[in-house]
Design an enzyme around this catalytic site. Structure first.
Site, mmCIF file in Angstrom:
data_model
loop_
_atom_site.group_PDB
_atom_site.id
_atom_site.type_symbol
_atom_site.label_atom_id
_atom_site.label_comp_id
_atom_site.label_asym_id
_atom_site.label_seq_id
_atom_site.Cartn_x
_atom_site.Cartn_y
_atom_site.Cartn_z
ATOM 1 N N ASP A 36 17.456 26.459 37.287
ATOM 2 C CA ASP A 36 17.365 27.700 36.507
ATOM 3 C C ASP A 36 16.229 28.585 37.019
ATOM 4 O OD1 ASP A 36 19.466 26.862 35.030
ATOM 5 O OD2 ASP A 36 18.483 26.911 33.077
ATOM 6 N N ASP A 77 19.756 23.276 27.928
ATOM 7 C CA ASP A 77 20.405 24.293 28.761
ATOM 8 C C ASP A 77 21.797 24.566 28.193
ATOM 9 O OD1 ASP A 77 20.818 25.930 31.121
ATOM 10 O OD2 ASP A 77 22.157 24.351 31.798
ATOM 11 N N THR A 134 21.921 31.286 29.627
ATOM 12 C CA THR A 134 23.223 30.752 29.211
ATOM 13 C C THR A 134 23.284 30.514 27.701
ATOM 14 O OG1 THR A 134 22.413 28.569 29.835
ATOM 15 C CG2 THR A 134 23.811 29.688 31.418
ATOM 16 N N THR A 135 22.136 30.214 27.088
ATOM 17 C CA THR A 135 22.109 30.050 25.621
ATOM 18 C C THR A 135 22.118 31.428 24.970
ATOM 19 O OG1 THR A 135 20.756 28.078 25.987
ATOM 20 C CG2 THR A 135 20.921 28.869 23.732
#
Length: 538
Positions: free
Chosen positions: A403, A66, A99-100
Protein backbone atom coordinates in the site's frame (compact mmCIF):
# COMPACT_ATOMS: atom_id res chain seq x y z
CA UNK A 1 -60.80 -6.28 -35.83
CA UNK A 2 -58.72 -3.19 -35.05
CA UNK A 3 -60.55 -2.27 -31.80
CA UNK A 4 -60.06 -5.81 -30.49
CA UNK A 5 -56.30 -5.65 -31.12
CA UNK A 6 -56.14 -2.35 -29.26
CA UNK A 7 -57.98 -3.89 -26.32
CA UNK A 8 -55.47 -6.76 -26.17
CA UNK A 9 -52.51 -4.39 -26.08
CA UNK A 10 -54.17 -2.39 -23.31
CA UNK A 11 -54.53 -5.60 -21.27
CA UNK A 12 -50.81 -6.44 -21.82
CA UNK A 13 -49.72 -2.95 -20.77
CA UNK A 14 -51.84 -3.02 -17.64
CA UNK A 15 -50.32 -6.38 -16.61
CA UNK A 16 -46.76 -5.07 -17.16
CA UNK A 17 -47.29 -1.96 -15.04
CA UNK A 18 -49.49 -3.61 -12.41
CA UNK A 19 -46.65 -4.40 -10.01
CA UNK A 20 -45.22 -0.90 -9.53
CA UNK A 21 -43.67 -1.67 -6.15
CA UNK A 22 -41.24 -4.31 -7.51
CA UNK A 23 -38.55 -1.91 -8.87
CA UNK A 24 -38.64 0.02 -5.57
CA UNK A 25 -38.28 -3.23 -3.58
CA UNK A 26 -35.37 -4.44 -5.73
CA UNK A 27 -33.66 -1.07 -5.40
CA UNK A 28 -34.12 -1.10 -1.62
CA UNK A 29 -32.82 -4.68 -1.39
CA UNK A 30 -29.70 -3.73 -3.41
CA UNK A 31 -29.06 -0.63 -1.31
CA UNK A 32 -29.43 -2.53 1.99
CA UNK A 33 -27.13 -5.37 0.84
CA UNK A 34 -24.43 -2.93 -0.29
CA UNK A 35 -24.77 -0.87 2.91
CA UNK A 36 -24.30 -4.05 4.98
CA UNK A 37 -20.91 -4.64 3.28
CA UNK A 38 -19.94 -1.01 3.85
CA UNK A 39 -20.89 -1.16 7.55
CA UNK A 40 -18.89 -4.38 7.99
CA UNK A 41 -15.57 -2.69 7.18
CA UNK A 42 -16.40 0.83 8.39
CA UNK A 43 -14.75 0.17 11.76
CA UNK A 44 -11.42 -0.49 9.97
CA UNK A 45 -11.08 3.08 8.62
CA UNK A 46 -8.27 5.32 9.83
CA UNK A 47 -5.25 5.07 12.13
CA UNK A 48 -7.41 4.04 15.09
CA UNK A 49 -9.47 1.56 13.04
CA UNK A 50 -9.98 -1.99 14.26
CA UNK A 51 -8.47 -5.07 12.59
CA UNK A 52 -10.38 -8.04 11.26
CA UNK A 53 -9.43 -11.66 11.82
CA UNK A 54 -10.34 -13.71 8.75
CA UNK A 55 -10.45 -17.48 9.04
CA UNK A 56 -10.27 -19.41 5.78
CA UNK A 57 -11.96 -22.78 5.22
CA UNK A 58 -8.58 -24.54 5.60
CA UNK A 59 -8.10 -22.93 9.03
CA UNK A 60 -5.58 -20.31 7.83
CA UNK A 61 -5.93 -17.04 9.77
CA UNK A 62 -5.32 -13.55 8.33
CA UNK A 63 -5.23 -10.42 10.51
CA UNK A 64 -5.67 -7.20 8.53
CA UNK A 65 -7.52 -3.90 8.24
CA UNK A 66 -6.95 -3.51 4.51
CA UNK A 67 -10.39 -3.09 2.92
CA UNK A 68 -9.52 -4.92 -0.32
CA UNK A 69 -8.09 -7.93 1.56
CA UNK A 70 -11.11 -8.18 3.90
CA UNK A 71 -13.66 -7.97 1.07
CA UNK A 72 -11.70 -10.33 -1.20
CA UNK A 73 -11.85 -13.06 1.45
CA UNK A 74 -15.40 -12.31 2.62
CA UNK A 75 -18.16 -14.64 1.42
CA UNK A 76 -20.64 -12.32 -0.35
CA UNK A 77 -23.77 -13.76 -2.01
CA UNK A 78 -25.96 -10.77 -2.94
CA UNK A 79 -25.10 -9.45 -6.46
CA UNK A 80 -25.31 -5.77 -5.37
CA UNK A 81 -22.99 -6.45 -2.42
CA UNK A 82 -20.55 -8.06 -4.87
CA UNK A 83 -20.46 -4.73 -6.72
CA UNK A 84 -18.89 -3.16 -3.61
CA UNK A 85 -16.30 -5.94 -3.47
CA UNK A 86 -15.48 -5.19 -7.14
CA UNK A 87 -15.38 -1.47 -6.29
CA UNK A 88 -12.76 -2.10 -3.61
CA UNK A 89 -10.75 -4.21 -6.07
CA UNK A 90 -10.99 -1.46 -8.72
CA UNK A 91 -9.64 1.11 -6.23
CA UNK A 92 -6.83 -1.31 -5.30
CA UNK A 93 -5.82 -1.63 -8.97
CA UNK A 94 -6.23 2.08 -9.77
CA UNK A 95 -4.63 3.65 -6.67
CA UNK A 96 -3.52 0.80 -4.36
CA UNK A 97 -4.74 2.62 -1.24
CA UNK A 98 -8.07 4.01 0.01
CA UNK A 99 -9.81 0.65 -0.43
CA UNK A 100 -11.72 1.01 2.86
CA UNK A 101 -12.55 4.69 2.26
CA UNK A 102 -14.06 4.02 -1.17
CA UNK A 103 -16.50 1.42 0.23
CA UNK A 104 -17.42 3.62 3.22
CA UNK A 105 -18.14 6.59 0.88
CA UNK A 106 -20.22 4.34 -1.39
CA UNK A 107 -22.22 3.11 1.62
CA UNK A 108 -22.92 6.69 2.74
CA UNK A 109 -23.98 7.74 -0.78
CA UNK A 110 -26.37 4.77 -0.97
CA UNK A 111 -27.85 5.77 2.38
CA UNK A 112 -28.32 9.33 1.06
CA UNK A 113 -29.87 7.98 -2.16
CA UNK A 114 -32.33 5.85 -0.15
CA UNK A 115 -33.59 8.96 1.68
CA UNK A 116 -33.98 10.80 -1.64
CA UNK A 117 -35.95 7.88 -3.10
CA UNK A 118 -38.28 8.01 -0.10
CA UNK A 119 -38.93 11.68 -0.95
CA UNK A 120 -40.20 10.48 -4.34
CA UNK A 121 -37.25 11.70 -6.46
CA UNK A 122 -36.67 9.52 -9.53
CA UNK A 123 -33.49 7.34 -9.51
CA UNK A 124 -32.28 8.81 -12.84
CA UNK A 125 -32.59 12.35 -11.43
CA UNK A 126 -30.63 11.30 -8.30
CA UNK A 127 -27.97 9.65 -10.53
CA UNK A 128 -27.55 12.82 -12.63
CA UNK A 129 -27.51 15.00 -9.50
CA UNK A 130 -24.75 12.83 -7.96
CA UNK A 131 -22.73 13.15 -11.19
CA UNK A 132 -22.93 16.98 -10.98
CA UNK A 133 -21.99 16.84 -7.30
CA UNK A 134 -18.97 14.62 -8.11
CA UNK A 135 -17.66 17.12 -10.70
CA UNK A 136 -17.93 19.95 -8.13
CA UNK A 137 -16.29 17.83 -5.41
CA UNK A 138 -13.36 16.93 -7.69
CA UNK A 139 -12.81 20.60 -8.54
CA UNK A 140 -12.68 21.48 -4.82
CA UNK A 141 -10.31 18.60 -4.04
CA UNK A 142 -7.98 19.49 -6.92
CA UNK A 143 -8.09 23.14 -5.85
CA UNK A 144 -6.80 22.36 -2.36
CA UNK A 145 -3.98 20.04 -3.52
CA UNK A 146 -0.32 21.07 -3.31
CA UNK A 147 2.03 20.28 -6.23
CA UNK A 148 5.02 18.11 -5.29
CA UNK A 149 8.52 17.94 -6.68
CA UNK A 150 9.41 14.23 -7.06
CA UNK A 151 12.95 14.97 -5.85
CA UNK A 152 11.47 16.12 -2.50
CA UNK A 153 11.83 12.91 -0.48
CA UNK A 154 10.30 14.44 2.68
CA UNK A 155 6.90 14.94 1.00
CA UNK A 156 6.99 11.37 -0.37
CA UNK A 157 7.95 10.06 3.10
CA UNK A 158 5.01 11.90 4.68
CA UNK A 159 2.60 10.35 2.16
CA UNK A 160 3.99 6.83 2.72
CA UNK A 161 3.95 7.26 6.53
CA UNK A 162 0.30 8.47 6.44
CA UNK A 163 -0.67 5.32 4.54
CA UNK A 164 1.19 3.08 7.01
CA UNK A 165 -0.28 4.80 10.09
CA UNK A 166 -3.62 3.05 9.60
CA UNK A 167 -2.03 -0.43 9.35
CA UNK A 168 -1.34 -3.16 11.91
CA UNK A 169 2.41 -2.41 11.53
CA UNK A 170 1.97 1.36 12.07
CA UNK A 171 4.63 1.41 14.83
CA UNK A 172 7.21 0.40 12.18
CA UNK A 173 6.25 3.16 9.71
CA UNK A 174 9.59 4.93 10.36
CA UNK A 175 11.35 1.88 8.82
CA UNK A 176 8.88 0.85 6.10
CA UNK A 177 8.13 4.38 4.75
CA UNK A 178 11.78 5.17 3.75
CA UNK A 179 12.07 1.69 2.17
CA UNK A 180 8.92 2.34 0.08
CA UNK A 181 10.20 5.76 -1.06
CA UNK A 182 13.71 4.46 -1.88
CA UNK A 183 12.25 1.50 -3.81
CA UNK A 184 9.96 3.68 -5.96
CA UNK A 185 12.69 6.29 -6.55
CA UNK A 186 15.02 3.49 -7.71
CA UNK A 187 12.57 2.14 -10.33
CA UNK A 188 10.98 5.47 -11.33
CA UNK A 189 11.12 6.39 -15.02
CA UNK A 190 10.52 10.17 -15.47
CA UNK A 191 8.23 11.12 -18.37
CA UNK A 192 10.37 13.22 -20.77
CA UNK A 193 8.94 16.73 -21.06
CA UNK A 194 5.89 15.76 -18.98
CA UNK A 195 4.75 15.90 -15.39
CA UNK A 196 5.25 12.89 -13.14
CA UNK A 197 6.92 9.56 -13.77
CA UNK A 198 6.10 6.03 -14.85
CA UNK A 199 6.39 3.36 -12.16
CA UNK A 200 5.94 -0.38 -12.71
CA UNK A 201 5.45 -2.13 -9.36
CA UNK A 202 6.56 -5.42 -10.95
CA UNK A 203 10.09 -3.96 -10.74
CA UNK A 204 9.87 -4.10 -6.93
CA UNK A 205 10.03 -7.69 -5.70
CA UNK A 206 8.72 -8.14 -2.15
CA UNK A 207 9.98 -11.37 -0.53
CA UNK A 208 8.46 -12.57 2.74
CA UNK A 209 10.63 -14.37 5.30
CA UNK A 210 9.66 -15.57 8.77
CA UNK A 211 12.38 -14.82 11.33
CA UNK A 212 13.53 -11.60 12.98
CA UNK A 213 11.15 -8.66 13.41
CA UNK A 214 9.56 -6.13 11.03
CA UNK A 215 12.43 -3.76 11.97
CA UNK A 216 14.86 -6.11 10.19
CA UNK A 217 13.13 -5.50 6.83
CA UNK A 218 15.72 -4.39 4.27
CA UNK A 219 15.96 -3.02 0.75
CA UNK A 220 18.44 -4.83 -1.51
CA UNK A 221 19.76 -3.27 -4.73
CA UNK A 222 20.01 -6.58 -6.52
CA UNK A 223 18.39 -10.00 -6.62
CA UNK A 224 17.18 -12.22 -3.79
CA UNK A 225 16.26 -15.87 -4.45
CA UNK A 226 14.32 -17.19 -1.44
CA UNK A 227 15.84 -20.68 -1.35
CA UNK A 228 19.25 -22.32 -0.90
CA UNK A 229 21.69 -23.46 -3.58
CA UNK A 230 21.45 -27.02 -4.89
CA UNK A 231 25.17 -27.79 -4.27
CA UNK A 232 26.34 -30.40 -1.78
CA UNK A 233 30.00 -29.35 -1.44
CA UNK A 234 29.95 -26.32 -3.71
CA UNK A 235 30.96 -22.72 -2.96
CA UNK A 236 28.67 -20.52 -0.78
CA UNK A 237 30.21 -17.16 -1.67
CA UNK A 238 31.57 -16.06 -5.05
CA UNK A 239 33.03 -12.64 -5.82
CA UNK A 240 33.24 -11.35 -9.41
CA UNK A 241 30.77 -14.04 -10.46
CA UNK A 242 29.82 -14.93 -14.03
CA UNK A 243 26.12 -15.80 -13.98
CA UNK A 244 24.15 -17.78 -16.54
CA UNK A 245 20.39 -18.44 -16.60
CA UNK A 246 19.44 -21.67 -18.39
CA UNK A 247 16.07 -23.01 -19.48
CA UNK A 248 17.23 -26.56 -20.25
CA UNK A 249 17.78 -29.47 -17.85
CA UNK A 250 21.09 -31.00 -16.75
CA UNK A 251 19.68 -34.48 -16.36
CA UNK A 252 19.38 -37.53 -18.62
CA UNK A 253 16.64 -37.18 -21.27
CA UNK A 254 13.44 -39.11 -20.73
CA UNK A 255 11.31 -40.99 -23.20
CA UNK A 256 7.85 -39.76 -24.13
CA UNK A 257 5.06 -40.35 -21.62
CA UNK A 258 3.76 -43.55 -23.25
CA UNK A 259 7.09 -45.21 -24.09
CA UNK A 260 9.26 -47.54 -22.03
CA UNK A 261 12.84 -48.75 -22.50
CA UNK A 262 13.29 -52.34 -21.37
CA UNK A 263 16.90 -53.22 -20.47
CA UNK A 264 17.41 -57.00 -20.41
CA UNK A 265 21.11 -57.47 -19.60
CA UNK A 266 23.86 -55.87 -17.54
CA UNK A 267 25.93 -54.83 -20.54
CA UNK A 268 23.03 -52.74 -21.91
CA UNK A 269 22.40 -51.31 -18.43
CA UNK A 270 26.06 -50.35 -18.15
CA UNK A 271 25.95 -48.72 -21.60
CA UNK A 272 22.84 -46.66 -20.61
CA UNK A 273 24.57 -45.42 -17.46
CA UNK A 274 27.75 -44.55 -19.40
CA UNK A 275 25.71 -42.64 -21.99
CA UNK A 276 23.92 -40.72 -19.22
CA UNK A 277 27.24 -39.88 -17.58
CA UNK A 278 28.76 -38.75 -20.88
CA UNK A 279 25.66 -36.67 -21.75
CA UNK A 280 25.83 -34.77 -18.42
CA UNK A 281 29.62 -34.46 -18.59
CA UNK A 282 29.39 -32.76 -22.02
CA UNK A 283 26.93 -30.17 -20.63
CA UNK A 284 29.14 -29.51 -17.58
CA UNK A 285 32.27 -29.19 -19.78
CA UNK A 286 30.49 -26.56 -21.90
CA UNK A 287 29.50 -24.65 -18.70
CA UNK A 288 33.16 -24.72 -17.51
CA UNK A 289 34.44 -23.70 -20.96
CA UNK A 290 32.17 -20.61 -20.95
CA UNK A 291 33.63 -19.60 -17.56
CA UNK A 292 30.31 -19.71 -15.69
CA UNK A 293 30.57 -20.08 -11.91
CA UNK A 294 26.97 -19.29 -10.89
CA UNK A 295 24.22 -21.18 -12.68
CA UNK A 296 20.50 -20.40 -12.40
CA UNK A 297 18.20 -23.19 -13.63
CA UNK A 298 14.53 -22.65 -14.50
CA UNK A 299 12.06 -24.98 -12.80
CA UNK A 300 11.17 -27.97 -14.96
CA UNK A 301 7.83 -29.78 -14.91
CA UNK A 302 8.50 -32.90 -17.00
CA UNK A 303 11.78 -34.05 -15.45
CA UNK A 304 14.34 -33.11 -12.81
CA UNK A 305 16.12 -29.89 -13.71
CA UNK A 306 19.30 -31.27 -12.10
CA UNK A 307 20.34 -34.87 -11.54
CA UNK A 308 22.52 -35.93 -8.58
CA UNK A 309 25.34 -36.68 -10.99
CA UNK A 310 25.10 -33.14 -12.44
CA UNK A 311 25.31 -31.63 -8.93
CA UNK A 312 28.40 -33.80 -8.26
CA UNK A 313 30.17 -32.60 -11.44
CA UNK A 314 29.19 -28.94 -10.84
CA UNK A 315 30.59 -29.19 -7.29
CA UNK A 316 33.87 -30.44 -8.82
CA UNK A 317 34.17 -27.38 -11.11
CA UNK A 318 33.29 -25.06 -8.18
CA UNK A 319 30.07 -23.73 -9.72
CA UNK A 320 27.20 -22.57 -7.52
CA UNK A 321 23.85 -23.88 -8.78
CA UNK A 322 20.45 -22.41 -7.89
CA UNK A 323 17.60 -24.48 -9.30
CA UNK A 324 13.79 -24.10 -9.36
CA UNK A 325 13.64 -20.50 -10.60
CA UNK A 326 9.90 -20.04 -11.21
CA UNK A 327 8.73 -19.33 -14.75
CA UNK A 328 6.96 -16.08 -13.71
CA UNK A 329 10.17 -14.82 -12.03
CA UNK A 330 12.31 -15.24 -15.16
CA UNK A 331 11.44 -11.76 -16.51
CA UNK A 332 12.37 -10.08 -13.19
CA UNK A 333 15.64 -12.07 -12.91
CA UNK A 334 16.60 -11.16 -16.50
CA UNK A 335 15.84 -7.47 -15.95
CA UNK A 336 17.73 -7.35 -12.63
CA UNK A 337 20.86 -9.11 -13.90
CA UNK A 338 20.67 -7.71 -17.44
CA UNK A 339 20.90 -11.19 -18.98
CA UNK A 340 18.92 -13.32 -21.41
CA UNK A 341 17.73 -16.86 -20.67
CA UNK A 342 19.76 -19.52 -22.50
CA UNK A 343 17.43 -22.10 -24.06
CA UNK A 344 19.95 -24.58 -25.48
CA UNK A 345 23.51 -25.75 -24.81
CA UNK A 346 24.72 -24.38 -28.19
CA UNK A 347 24.04 -20.82 -27.01
CA UNK A 348 25.83 -21.30 -23.67
CA UNK A 349 28.80 -19.07 -24.46
CA UNK A 350 30.80 -16.48 -22.52
CA UNK A 351 29.01 -13.53 -24.19
CA UNK A 352 25.64 -14.73 -22.86
CA UNK A 353 26.84 -14.60 -19.23
CA UNK A 354 26.65 -11.52 -16.99
CA UNK A 355 29.06 -10.20 -14.35
CA UNK A 356 27.87 -9.81 -10.76
CA UNK A 357 30.13 -8.39 -8.00
CA UNK A 358 28.96 -10.72 -5.24
CA UNK A 359 26.79 -13.84 -5.01
CA UNK A 360 26.42 -15.30 -1.52
CA UNK A 361 24.29 -17.82 0.29
CA UNK A 362 23.02 -16.19 3.51
CA UNK A 363 22.40 -18.59 6.38
CA UNK A 364 19.65 -17.70 8.86
CA UNK A 365 17.78 -19.63 11.57
CA UNK A 366 14.68 -19.66 9.31
CA UNK A 367 16.69 -21.09 6.38
CA UNK A 368 19.07 -20.03 3.65
CA UNK A 369 18.61 -17.70 0.71
CA UNK A 370 20.75 -16.40 -2.17
CA UNK A 371 21.67 -12.73 -2.44
CA UNK A 372 23.19 -11.15 -5.57
CA UNK A 373 24.47 -7.58 -5.46
CA UNK A 374 26.43 -5.35 -7.81
CA UNK A 375 24.84 -6.24 -11.16
CA UNK A 376 26.96 -4.13 -13.54
CA UNK A 377 24.52 -3.94 -16.46
CA UNK A 378 21.26 -4.68 -14.64
CA UNK A 379 17.98 -2.81 -15.05
CA UNK A 380 16.03 -0.62 -12.64
CA UNK A 381 14.76 -3.18 -10.13
CA UNK A 382 14.97 -3.64 -6.36
CA UNK A 383 14.15 -6.44 -3.92
CA UNK A 384 12.63 -5.89 -0.48
CA UNK A 385 13.10 -8.57 2.17
CA UNK A 386 10.18 -8.31 4.61
CA UNK A 387 10.69 -10.09 7.92
CA UNK A 388 8.44 -10.81 10.89
CA UNK A 389 7.98 -13.12 13.83
CA UNK A 390 5.12 -15.14 12.32
CA UNK A 391 3.43 -15.80 8.99
CA UNK A 392 0.48 -13.49 9.82
CA UNK A 393 2.81 -10.59 10.78
CA UNK A 394 4.98 -11.02 7.67
CA UNK A 395 1.93 -11.19 5.37
CA UNK A 396 0.39 -8.04 6.91
CA UNK A 397 3.75 -6.19 6.76
CA UNK A 398 4.06 -7.10 3.06
CA UNK A 399 0.47 -5.91 2.38
CA UNK A 400 1.13 -2.64 4.25
CA UNK A 401 4.38 -2.11 2.34
CA UNK A 402 2.50 -2.75 -0.93
CA UNK A 403 0.00 0.00 0.00
CA UNK A 404 2.85 2.39 0.86
CA UNK A 405 4.54 1.60 -2.49
CA UNK A 406 1.23 2.27 -4.26
CA UNK A 407 0.85 5.62 -2.49
CA UNK A 408 4.32 6.76 -3.57
CA UNK A 409 3.54 5.48 -7.09
CA UNK A 410 0.33 7.59 -7.09
CA UNK A 411 2.35 10.70 -6.18
CA UNK A 412 4.80 9.84 -8.98
CA UNK A 413 1.96 9.49 -11.51
CA UNK A 414 0.15 12.65 -10.40
CA UNK A 415 2.52 14.80 -8.29
CA UNK A 416 0.08 16.48 -5.90
CA UNK A 417 -0.70 15.94 -2.22
CA UNK A 418 -3.76 16.65 -0.09
CA UNK A 419 -4.06 17.06 3.67
CA UNK A 420 -5.37 13.85 5.28
CA UNK A 421 -7.70 13.25 8.23
CA UNK A 422 -10.90 13.72 6.21
CA UNK A 423 -9.94 17.28 5.18
CA UNK A 424 -10.62 16.92 1.41
CA UNK A 425 -14.02 15.30 2.06
CA UNK A 426 -14.94 18.00 4.59
CA UNK A 427 -13.90 20.79 2.18
CA UNK A 428 -15.87 19.21 -0.69
CA UNK A 429 -18.88 18.76 1.61
CA UNK A 430 -18.81 22.43 2.69
CA UNK A 431 -18.52 23.62 -0.94
CA UNK A 432 -21.42 21.40 -2.06
CA UNK A 433 -23.59 22.57 0.85
CA UNK A 434 -23.02 26.17 -0.30
CA UNK A 435 -23.73 25.27 -3.94
CA UNK A 436 -26.93 23.43 -2.94
CA UNK A 437 -28.52 26.66 -1.62
CA UNK A 438 -28.63 28.22 -5.10
CA UNK A 439 -29.25 24.96 -7.01
CA UNK A 440 -32.69 24.63 -8.67
CA UNK A 441 -35.21 21.80 -8.21
CA UNK A 442 -34.12 18.26 -7.39
CA UNK A 443 -30.44 19.20 -7.77
CA UNK A 444 -30.74 21.09 -4.49
CA UNK A 445 -31.63 17.86 -2.67
CA UNK A 446 -29.01 15.78 -4.51
CA UNK A 447 -26.13 18.19 -3.82
CA UNK A 448 -27.19 18.49 -0.18
CA UNK A 449 -27.38 14.68 0.18
CA UNK A 450 -23.97 14.21 -1.48
CA UNK A 451 -22.48 16.85 0.87
CA UNK A 452 -23.87 15.07 3.94
CA UNK A 453 -22.65 11.70 2.67
CA UNK A 454 -19.04 12.93 2.30
CA UNK A 455 -18.97 13.79 6.01
CA UNK A 456 -19.00 10.05 6.73
CA UNK A 457 -15.18 9.95 6.40
CA UNK A 458 -14.33 12.50 9.16
CA UNK A 459 -17.27 11.18 11.21
CA UNK A 460 -15.99 7.58 11.03
CA UNK A 461 -12.39 8.66 11.74
CA UNK A 462 -13.60 10.42 14.90
CA UNK A 463 -15.86 7.51 15.91
CA UNK A 464 -13.06 4.92 15.50
CA UNK A 465 -10.71 7.11 17.55
CA UNK A 466 -13.19 7.24 20.45
CA UNK A 467 -14.08 10.92 19.88
CA UNK A 468 -17.58 12.39 19.74
CA UNK A 469 -18.38 12.27 15.99
CA UNK A 470 -21.09 14.98 16.11
CA UNK A 471 -18.89 17.45 17.98
CA UNK A 472 -15.88 16.72 15.73
CA UNK A 473 -17.83 17.05 12.45
CA UNK A 474 -19.47 20.28 13.66
CA UNK A 475 -16.06 21.74 14.54
CA UNK A 476 -14.68 20.60 11.18
CA UNK A 477 -17.68 22.09 9.35
CA UNK A 478 -17.05 25.42 11.07
CA UNK A 479 -13.35 25.33 10.09
CA UNK A 480 -14.27 24.80 6.40
CA UNK A 481 -17.29 27.13 6.40
CA UNK A 482 -15.24 30.10 5.19
CA UNK A 483 -14.43 28.22 1.97
CA UNK A 484 -10.76 29.17 1.98
CA UNK A 485 -8.90 27.04 -0.62
CA UNK A 486 -5.88 26.50 1.63
CA UNK A 487 -7.87 25.18 4.62
CA UNK A 488 -6.40 21.78 5.56
CA UNK A 489 -8.36 21.18 8.77
CA UNK A 490 -8.97 17.51 9.47
CA UNK A 491 -9.56 15.09 12.34
CA UNK A 492 -6.34 14.69 14.33
CA UNK A 493 -6.86 11.35 16.06
CA UNK A 494 -3.62 11.65 18.04
CA UNK A 495 -4.60 14.89 19.74
CA UNK A 496 -8.31 14.16 19.65
CA UNK A 497 -9.34 17.43 17.99
CA UNK A 498 -9.53 19.28 14.66
CA UNK A 499 -6.17 20.69 13.50
CA UNK A 500 -4.49 21.67 10.22
CA UNK A 501 -3.26 18.35 8.84
CA UNK A 502 -0.52 19.97 6.75
CA UNK A 503 1.21 21.11 9.94
CA UNK A 504 0.93 17.53 11.26
CA UNK A 505 2.53 16.23 8.01
CA UNK A 506 -0.48 13.97 7.42
CA UNK A 507 -0.64 13.97 3.62
CA UNK A 508 -2.24 11.70 1.03
CA UNK A 509 -2.00 11.63 -2.78
CA UNK A 510 -4.61 13.54 -4.80
CA UNK A 511 -4.96 10.50 -7.09
CA UNK A 512 -6.16 8.26 -4.21
CA UNK A 513 -8.93 10.66 -3.08
CA UNK A 514 -10.03 11.61 -6.62
CA UNK A 515 -10.14 7.95 -7.63
CA UNK A 516 -12.12 6.97 -4.48
CA UNK A 517 -14.74 9.69 -5.05
CA UNK A 518 -15.07 8.89 -8.75
CA UNK A 519 -15.32 5.10 -8.38
CA UNK A 520 -17.72 5.26 -5.39
CA UNK A 521 -20.10 7.63 -7.23
CA UNK A 522 -19.94 5.50 -10.38
CA UNK A 523 -20.89 2.34 -8.44
CA UNK A 524 -23.74 4.07 -6.59
CA UNK A 525 -25.14 5.41 -9.88
CA UNK A 526 -24.98 1.89 -11.35
CA UNK A 527 -26.83 0.41 -8.34
CA UNK A 528 -29.52 3.14 -8.52
CA UNK A 529 -30.22 2.36 -12.19
CA UNK A 530 -31.01 -1.33 -11.43
CA UNK A 531 -34.76 -1.98 -11.09
CA UNK A 532 -34.88 -5.77 -11.44
CA UNK A 533 -32.71 -8.84 -10.88
CA UNK A 534 -33.18 -11.54 -13.52
CA UNK A 535 -31.88 -15.08 -12.95
CA UNK A 536 -30.59 -17.09 -15.91
CA UNK A 537 -31.85 -20.53 -16.86
CA UNK A 538 -28.78 -22.62 -15.95
Amino acid sequence: MAPKAGGDSAKVNSSVYKNKSKPADVRLSNINAAKAVSDAIRTSLGPRGMDKMIQAANGEVTITNDGATILKQMSVIHPAAKMLVELSRAQDIEAGDGTTSVVVIAGALLDAAEKLLQKGIHPTVISDGFHKALQMALQVVEGMSTPVDLSDEVALLNAAATSLNSKVVSQHSSILAPIAVQAICAVMDPIPGGVGARVDLRDVKVIERIGGTVEDTELIQGLVIPHRSANVNGPHRIEKAKVGLIQFCISPPKTDMDHNVIVSDYAAMDRVLKEERQYILNIVKQIKKAGCNVLLVQKSILRDALSDLAVHFLDKIKTMVIKDIEREDIEFVCKTLGCRPIASLDHFTAENLVNVDLVEEVNEPAGRYIKMTGCSNGGRTVSVLVRGTSGAVVAEAARSLHDALCVVRCVARRPALLPGGGAPEAAASAALARAAIAAPGADHYCLRAFADALEVVPSTLAENAGLNPIETVTELRAAHATGAAGCGSGVNVRRGRVTDMRHEHVLQPLHVTASALGLATETVRAILKIDDIVNTMN
